[in-house]
Design a protein around this motif. Structure first.
Motif, PDB file in Angstrom:
ATOM      1  N   ARG A  79       0.843  -1.212   0.000  1.00 44.69           N
ATOM      2  CA  ARG A  79       0.000   0.000   0.000  1.00 44.69           C
ATOM      3  C   ARG A  79       0.873   1.256   0.000  1.00 44.69           C
ATOM      4  O   ARG A  79       0.559   2.235  -0.681  1.00 44.69           O
TER       5      ARG A  79
ATOM      6  N   ALA B 102       2.523   1.531  -3.531  1.00 47.93           N
ATOM      7  CA  ALA B 102       1.539   1.973  -4.512  1.00 47.93           C
ATOM      8  C   ALA B 102       1.246   3.475  -4.352  1.00 47.93           C
ATOM      9  O   ALA B 102       1.154   4.205  -5.336  1.00 47.93           O
ATOM     10  N   ALA B 103       1.128   3.928  -3.102  1.00 51.63           N
ATOM     11  CA  ALA B 103       0.862   5.356  -2.872  1.00 51.63           C
ATOM     12  C   ALA B 103       2.049   6.195  -3.332  1.00 51.63           C
ATOM     13  O   ALA B 103       1.861   7.263  -3.950  1.00 51.63           O
TER      14      ALA B 103
ATOM     15  N   GLY C 156       1.963   6.378  -7.112  1.00 48.15           N
ATOM     16  CA  GLY C 156       0.735   6.850  -7.743  1.00 48.15           C
ATOM     17  C   GLY C 156      -0.066   5.761  -8.417  1.00 48.15           C
ATOM     18  O   GLY C 156      -0.767   6.015  -9.395  1.00 48.15           O
ATOM     19  N   ILE C 157       0.039   4.535  -7.896  1.00 53.99           N
ATOM     20  CA  ILE C 157      -0.739   3.414  -8.427  1.00 53.99           C
ATOM     21  C   ILE C 157      -2.054   3.354  -7.661  1.00 53.99           C
ATOM     22  O   ILE C 157      -2.078   3.410  -6.446  1.00 53.99           O
ATOM     23  N   GLU C 158      -3.127   3.207  -8.399  1.00 53.53           N
ATOM     24  CA  GLU C 158      -4.431   3.135  -7.722  1.00 53.53           C
ATOM     25  C   GLU C 158      -4.862   1.727  -7.489  1.00 53.53           C
ATOM     26  O   GLU C 158      -4.495   0.821  -8.089  1.00 53.53           O
TER      27      GLU C 158
END
Length: 192
Positions: free
Chosen positions: A183, A186-187, A190-192
């Protein structure tokens, strides 16, 4: 793969066990007794105590590189899916090796090991940066992310994050730790 000369592997195995038992401290007399070999054998195979420790660090980081290598990842997956799997393998490798908490939570006991560890971290950061560039070229990662800074940030964050997870009480499972760390990755990217 060629077998190590008799005695060399015994010393490596005994030294790893002694490092774990001694929480990062190794006493040569106890080591040679547990390996059933002389101090002369240690110097013959490794040149010095530092040489022995270098061989242990090399084996740890070579094993890590193998565990997270592309050959073990789904080649046809999108970037986030593949890299989440790589993160899981990175975490699982550390959780499975009793030496990992020592390597992650203690300063290397001598300057040669400090330099070696820095070289491995630098190489991992460079690999992560190149991997991020690949994700950007494929359009799966935002172009505004600086790959070199992000690669260094992610490798440092993963190492410290895993160390923190290994110290937590209760210790999370590798899957729980992977999810927590992914998490954050990803943050960052910039991965959603």
């Amino acid at each position: 793969m060629a077998r190590a000369p008799i005695g060399r592997q015994q010393l490596l195995d005994a030294a790893r066990a002694e490092l774990v038992r001694g929480n990062g401290v190794i006493e040569l007399g106890a080591l040679t007794r547990s390996a059933g070999l002389s101090t002369g054998a240690l110097y013959h195979h490794f040149g010095s105590k530092s040489g022995l420790l270098v061989a242990i660090y090399d084996a740890f980081y070579d094993g890590l590189a193998h565990a997270v290598g592309d050959a073990h990842l789904p080649a046809d997956a999108d970037w986030p899916t593949r890299e989440r799997e790589r993160t899981g393998r990175f975490v699982a490798y550390h959780f499975a090796d009793p030496l990992a908490p020592i390597l992650l939570n203690r300063t290397a006991p001598d300057s040669q090991l400090t330099e070696l560890e820095a070289a491995y971290i630098h190489a991992m950061s460079d690999n992560a940066a190149e991997n991020i560039r690949g994700g950007q070229r494929s359009g799966q990662l935002p172009s505004h992310v600086d790959p070199d800074s992000a690669g260094a940030y992610l490798i440092g964050g993963l190492r410290h994050g895993i160390a923190q997870q290994l110290r937590a009480t209760p210790t999370p499972t590798p899957d729980e730790a992977t999810e927590r760390l992914w998490r954050l990755i990803a943050a960052t990217l910039g991965i959603e």
